[in-house]
Motif scaffolding. Sequence first.
Motif, PDB file in Angstrom:
ATOM      1  N   ALA A  30      20.430 -18.010  -7.911  1.00 39.45           N
ATOM      2  CA  ALA A  30      19.391 -16.982  -7.963  1.00 39.45           C
ATOM      3  C   ALA A  30      19.442 -16.085  -6.735  1.00 39.45           C
ATOM      4  CB  ALA A  30      18.017 -17.637  -8.081  1.00 39.45           C
TER       5      ALA A  30
ATOM      6  N   ALA B 280      22.437 -13.760  -6.947  1.00 39.75           N
ATOM      7  CA  ALA B 280      22.190 -12.717  -7.936  1.00 39.75           C
ATOM      8  C   ALA B 280      21.244 -11.651  -7.380  1.00 39.75           C
ATOM      9  CB  ALA B 280      21.609 -13.326  -9.202  1.00 39.75           C
ATOM     10  N   ARG B 281      20.215 -12.095  -6.675  1.00 41.98           N
ATOM     11  CA  ARG B 281      19.253 -11.138  -6.108  1.00 41.98           C
ATOM     12  C   ARG B 281      19.912 -10.271  -5.037  1.00 41.98           C
ATOM     13  NH1 ARG B 281      14.112  -9.943  -6.207  1.00 41.98           N
ATOM     14  NH2 ARG B 281      13.026  -9.198  -4.344  1.00 41.98           N
TER      15      ARG B 281
ATOM     16  N   ALA C 209      21.894  -8.464  -9.393  1.00 40.48           N
ATOM     17  CA  ALA C 209      22.078  -8.924 -10.770  1.00 40.48           C
ATOM     18  C   ALA C 209      20.835  -9.688 -11.224  1.00 40.48           C
ATOM     19  CB  ALA C 209      23.312  -9.827 -10.857  1.00 40.48           C
ATOM     20  N   PRO C 210      20.680  -9.919 -12.539  1.00 42.40           N
ATOM     21  CA  PRO C 210      19.537 -10.703 -13.035  1.00 42.40           C
ATOM     22  C   PRO C 210      19.511 -12.097 -12.435  1.00 42.40           C
ATOM     23  CG  PRO C 210      20.595  -9.544 -14.842  1.00 42.40           C
ATOM     24  CD  PRO C 210      21.480  -9.363 -13.646  1.00 42.40           C
ATOM     25  N   VAL C 211      18.366 -12.503 -11.907  1.00 41.55           N
ATOM     26  CA  VAL C 211      18.247 -13.771 -11.203  1.00 41.55           C
ATOM     27  C   VAL C 211      18.458 -14.960 -12.135  1.00 41.55           C
ATOM     28  CG1 VAL C 211      16.651 -15.255  -9.935  1.00 41.55           C
ATOM     29  CG2 VAL C 211      16.772 -12.819  -9.394  1.00 41.55           C
ATOM     30  N   LEU C 212      17.837 -14.938 -13.305  1.00 45.71           N
ATOM     31  CA  LEU C 212      17.946 -16.064 -14.230  1.00 45.71           C
ATOM     32  C   LEU C 212      19.387 -16.264 -14.696  1.00 45.71           C
ATOM     33  CD1 LEU C 212      14.706 -15.716 -16.398  1.00 45.71           C
ATOM     34  CD2 LEU C 212      15.182 -17.330 -14.550  1.00 45.71           C
ATOM     35  N   ARG C 213      20.074 -15.176 -14.960  1.00 45.26           N
ATOM     36  CA  ARG C 213      21.466 -15.286 -15.393  1.00 45.26           C
ATOM     37  C   ARG C 213      22.329 -15.868 -14.284  1.00 45.26           C
ATOM     38  NH1 ARG C 213      24.328  -9.806 -16.848  1.00 45.26           N
ATOM     39  NH2 ARG C 213      22.590  -9.751 -18.338  1.00 45.26           N
ATOM     40  N   GLY C 214      22.105 -15.426 -13.050  1.00 48.98           N
ATOM     41  CA  GLY C 214      22.879 -15.948 -11.929  1.00 48.98           C
ATOM     42  C   GLY C 214      22.649 -17.434 -11.723  1.00 48.98           C
TER      43      GLY C 214
END
Length: 238
Positions: free
Chosen positions: A197, A200-201, A205-210
Amino acid sequence: MPHSLPRASHHEAHRSQHVGWLRAAVLGANDGLISTASLVVGMAAAGTSTHTLLLTALAGLVAGALSMAAGEYVSVSSQADTEAADRAREEAELAERPDFELEELKQIYVQRGLSPELAGQVAHQLTARDALSAHLRDELGLTEHGQARPLQAALASAAAFAAGALPPILLVLLWSLPGLTGAITASTLVLLAVLGALAARLGGAPVLRGAARVLFWGAMAMAATALLGHLFGAAPVA
Protein backbone atom coordinates in the motif's frame (compact mmCIF):
# COMPACT_ATOMS: atom_id res chain seq x y z
CA MET A 1 -2.14 47.76 -6.15
CA PRO A 2 -0.49 45.33 -8.59
CA HIS A 3 -0.13 41.72 -7.58
CA SER A 4 3.39 40.43 -7.09
CA LEU A 5 4.68 37.99 -9.67
CA PRO A 6 5.19 34.33 -8.76
CA ARG A 7 8.65 33.51 -7.56
CA ALA A 8 10.85 31.97 -10.22
CA SER A 9 12.41 29.68 -7.65
CA HIS A 10 9.20 27.68 -7.14
CA HIS A 11 9.74 23.94 -7.36
CA GLU A 12 7.16 21.21 -7.70
CA ALA A 13 7.68 17.72 -6.32
CA HIS A 14 6.86 14.93 -8.73
CA ARG A 15 6.78 11.22 -8.03
CA SER A 16 8.91 10.45 -11.09
CA GLN A 17 11.88 11.94 -9.25
CA HIS A 18 11.78 9.00 -6.84
CA VAL A 19 11.44 6.21 -9.40
CA GLY A 20 15.05 4.99 -9.15
CA TRP A 21 15.42 4.55 -5.41
CA LEU A 22 11.75 3.67 -4.88
CA ARG A 23 11.89 0.77 -7.31
CA ALA A 24 15.06 -0.64 -5.77
CA ALA A 25 13.87 -0.14 -2.17
CA VAL A 26 10.44 -1.70 -2.72
CA LEU A 27 11.87 -4.64 -4.64
CA GLY A 28 14.50 -5.26 -1.97
CA ALA A 29 12.12 -5.01 0.99
CA ASN A 30 9.52 -7.25 -0.63
CA ASP A 31 12.13 -9.83 -1.55
CA GLY A 32 13.73 -9.76 1.89
CA LEU A 33 10.44 -10.18 3.71
CA ILE A 34 8.94 -12.82 1.41
CA SER A 35 12.04 -14.94 0.89
CA THR A 36 13.16 -14.95 4.52
CA ALA A 37 9.68 -15.60 5.88
CA SER A 38 9.18 -18.36 3.33
CA LEU A 39 12.49 -19.98 4.27
CA VAL A 40 11.60 -19.96 7.95
CA VAL A 41 8.05 -21.22 7.36
CA GLY A 42 9.31 -24.06 5.18
CA MET A 43 12.01 -25.09 7.62
CA ALA A 44 9.64 -24.83 10.59
CA ALA A 45 7.11 -27.00 8.76
CA ALA A 46 9.87 -29.58 8.30
CA GLY A 47 10.37 -29.80 12.07
CA THR A 48 13.77 -28.15 12.40
CA SER A 49 15.11 -26.67 15.63
CA THR A 50 15.13 -22.99 16.57
CA HIS A 51 18.90 -22.89 16.11
CA THR A 52 18.58 -24.20 12.55
CA LEU A 53 15.77 -21.77 11.78
CA LEU A 54 17.85 -18.83 12.98
CA LEU A 55 20.89 -19.95 11.00
CA THR A 56 18.75 -20.43 7.89
CA ALA A 57 17.19 -16.98 8.25
CA LEU A 58 20.55 -15.26 8.79
CA ALA A 59 22.10 -17.06 5.85
CA GLY A 60 19.13 -16.04 3.73
CA LEU A 61 19.52 -12.41 4.81
CA VAL A 62 23.23 -12.25 3.95
CA ALA A 63 22.95 -14.16 0.68
CA GLY A 64 19.83 -12.30 -0.41
CA ALA A 65 21.16 -8.83 0.40
CA LEU A 66 24.40 -9.45 -1.48
CA SER A 67 22.53 -11.00 -4.38
CA MET A 68 20.17 -8.03 -4.62
CA ALA A 69 23.08 -5.59 -4.44
CA ALA A 70 25.01 -7.42 -7.15
CA GLY A 71 21.98 -7.73 -9.39
CA GLU A 72 21.07 -4.06 -9.08
CA TYR A 73 24.66 -2.95 -9.57
CA VAL A 74 25.10 -4.98 -12.75
CA SER A 75 21.71 -3.98 -14.13
CA VAL A 76 22.02 -0.26 -13.41
CA SER A 77 25.67 -0.27 -14.54
CA SER A 78 24.52 -1.53 -17.93
CA GLN A 79 22.02 1.32 -18.06
CA ALA A 80 24.75 3.79 -17.05
CA ASP A 81 27.05 2.43 -19.76
CA THR A 82 24.34 2.95 -22.35
CA GLU A 83 23.72 6.49 -21.15
CA ALA A 84 27.46 7.25 -21.27
CA ALA A 85 27.70 5.91 -24.81
CA ASP A 86 24.73 8.03 -25.89
CA ARG A 87 26.29 11.08 -24.26
CA ALA A 88 29.64 10.51 -26.02
CA ARG A 89 27.93 10.02 -29.38
CA GLU A 90 25.90 13.19 -28.95
CA GLU A 91 29.01 15.17 -27.99
CA ALA A 92 30.75 13.94 -31.15
CA GLU A 93 27.78 14.81 -33.35
CA LEU A 94 27.55 18.30 -31.86
CA ALA A 95 31.25 18.85 -32.57
CA GLU A 96 31.12 17.44 -36.11
CA ARG A 97 27.69 18.61 -37.32
CA PRO A 98 26.47 21.55 -35.19
CA ASP A 99 24.13 22.89 -37.88
CA PHE A 100 22.49 19.51 -38.41
CA GLU A 101 22.05 19.04 -34.66
CA LEU A 102 20.52 22.51 -34.35
CA GLU A 103 18.00 21.71 -37.07
CA GLU A 104 17.30 18.36 -35.45
CA LEU A 105 16.53 20.09 -32.15
CA LYS A 106 14.29 22.57 -33.94
CA GLN A 107 12.29 19.79 -35.58
CA ILE A 108 11.79 18.10 -32.21
CA TYR A 109 10.08 21.24 -30.93
CA VAL A 110 8.03 21.59 -34.11
CA GLN A 111 6.76 18.03 -33.62
CA ARG A 112 5.79 18.94 -30.06
CA GLY A 113 3.56 21.76 -31.29
CA LEU A 114 5.70 24.90 -31.61
CA SER A 115 5.66 26.98 -34.76
CA PRO A 116 8.81 26.69 -36.92
CA GLU A 117 9.80 30.24 -36.01
CA LEU A 118 9.40 29.78 -32.27
CA ALA A 119 10.99 26.33 -32.42
CA GLY A 120 14.01 27.85 -34.14
CA GLN A 121 14.33 30.52 -31.46
CA VAL A 122 14.05 27.98 -28.66
CA ALA A 123 16.59 25.68 -30.32
CA HIS A 124 19.06 28.54 -30.81
CA GLN A 125 18.76 29.75 -27.22
CA LEU A 126 19.05 26.31 -25.67
CA THR A 127 21.99 25.44 -27.91
CA ALA A 128 23.77 28.64 -26.92
CA ARG A 129 23.20 27.90 -23.26
CA ASP A 130 23.93 24.13 -23.14
CA ALA A 131 23.58 22.23 -26.40
CA LEU A 132 24.48 18.84 -24.96
CA SER A 133 21.93 19.01 -22.13
CA ALA A 134 19.22 20.11 -24.55
CA HIS A 135 19.84 17.14 -26.85
CA LEU A 136 20.18 14.64 -24.01
CA ARG A 137 16.91 15.80 -22.51
CA ASP A 138 14.74 16.47 -25.57
CA GLU A 139 16.21 14.04 -28.10
CA LEU A 140 17.17 11.09 -25.89
CA GLY A 141 14.98 11.62 -22.82
CA LEU A 142 17.94 11.61 -20.40
CA THR A 143 17.49 13.84 -17.36
CA GLU A 144 19.51 14.39 -14.20
CA HIS A 145 16.93 12.97 -11.76
CA GLY A 146 16.58 9.85 -13.91
CA GLN A 147 20.30 9.24 -14.29
CA ALA A 148 21.47 5.70 -13.57
CA ARG A 149 23.39 5.43 -10.28
CA PRO A 150 24.64 1.84 -9.85
CA LEU A 151 26.14 2.16 -6.37
CA GLN A 152 23.11 3.96 -4.99
CA ALA A 153 20.78 1.31 -6.40
CA ALA A 154 22.94 -1.52 -5.05
CA LEU A 155 23.14 -0.09 -1.54
CA ALA A 156 19.42 0.70 -1.49
CA SER A 157 18.54 -2.83 -2.56
CA ALA A 158 20.82 -4.47 0.00
CA ALA A 159 19.60 -2.24 2.84
CA ALA A 160 15.95 -2.73 1.89
CA PHE A 161 16.38 -6.51 1.66
CA ALA A 162 17.98 -6.62 5.10
CA ALA A 163 15.20 -4.47 6.57
CA GLY A 164 12.58 -6.75 5.06
CA ALA A 165 14.31 -9.86 6.38
CA LEU A 166 14.54 -8.61 9.99
CA PRO A 167 10.93 -9.22 11.15
CA PRO A 168 11.02 -13.01 10.52
CA ILE A 169 14.42 -13.22 12.19
CA LEU A 170 13.18 -11.34 15.26
CA LEU A 171 10.19 -13.66 15.50
CA VAL A 172 12.50 -16.69 15.44
CA LEU A 173 14.39 -15.18 18.37
CA LEU A 174 11.34 -14.12 20.38
CA TRP A 175 8.60 -16.64 19.58
CA SER A 176 8.31 -20.22 20.80
CA LEU A 177 8.58 -22.89 18.11
CA PRO A 178 5.10 -24.50 18.25
CA GLY A 179 3.31 -21.31 17.13
CA LEU A 180 6.10 -19.84 15.03
CA THR A 181 4.70 -20.75 11.60
CA GLY A 182 1.39 -19.02 12.25
CA ALA A 183 3.03 -15.96 13.79
CA ILE A 184 5.43 -15.46 10.90
CA THR A 185 2.72 -16.05 8.30
CA ALA A 186 0.31 -13.57 9.88
CA SER A 187 2.90 -10.87 10.55
CA THR A 188 4.40 -11.22 7.09
CA LEU A 189 1.03 -10.82 5.38
CA VAL A 190 0.29 -7.71 7.44
CA LEU A 191 3.69 -6.19 6.66
CA LEU A 192 3.35 -7.05 2.97
CA ALA A 193 -0.02 -5.33 2.83
CA VAL A 194 1.42 -2.21 4.47
CA LEU A 195 4.47 -2.23 2.22
CA GLY A 196 2.43 -2.76 -0.93
CA ALA A 197 0.00 0.00 0.00
CA LEU A 198 2.84 2.41 0.86
CA ALA A 199 4.65 1.71 -2.40
CA ALA A 200 1.43 2.21 -4.37
CA ARG A 201 0.70 5.50 -2.62
CA LEU A 202 4.22 6.84 -3.18
CA GLY A 203 4.01 5.83 -6.83
CA GLY A 204 0.53 7.29 -7.32
CA ALA A 205 -1.13 3.90 -7.97
CA PRO A 206 -4.32 2.49 -6.35
CA VAL A 207 -3.49 1.47 -2.79
CA LEU A 208 -5.72 -1.62 -2.63
CA ARG A 209 -4.35 -2.99 -5.88
CA GLY A 210 -0.77 -2.47 -4.72
CA ALA A 211 -1.43 -4.26 -1.43
CA ALA A 212 -3.38 -7.12 -3.04
CA ARG A 213 -0.74 -8.08 -5.60
CA VAL A 214 2.03 -8.17 -2.99
CA LEU A 215 -0.16 -10.20 -0.63
CA PHE A 216 -0.96 -12.73 -3.34
CA TRP A 217 2.64 -13.52 -4.21
CA GLY A 218 3.76 -13.52 -0.58
CA ALA A 219 1.03 -15.98 0.38
CA MET A 220 1.88 -18.19 -2.59
CA ALA A 221 5.58 -18.27 -1.64
CA MET A 222 4.94 -19.18 1.99
CA ALA A 223 2.34 -21.78 1.06
CA ALA A 224 4.74 -23.43 -1.38
CA THR A 225 7.61 -23.64 1.10
CA ALA A 226 5.31 -24.84 3.88
CA LEU A 227 4.04 -27.60 1.60
CA LEU A 228 7.61 -28.66 0.78
CA GLY A 229 8.46 -28.69 4.48
CA HIS A 230 5.48 -30.91 5.29
CA LEU A 231 6.20 -33.28 2.41
CA PHE A 232 9.91 -33.73 2.95
CA GLY A 233 10.44 -32.80 6.60
CA ALA A 234 10.91 -35.33 9.35
CA ALA A 235 8.47 -34.02 11.94
CA PRO A 236 6.23 -31.09 10.91
CA VAL A 237 5.30 -28.63 13.63
CA ALA A 238 2.64 -25.98 13.86
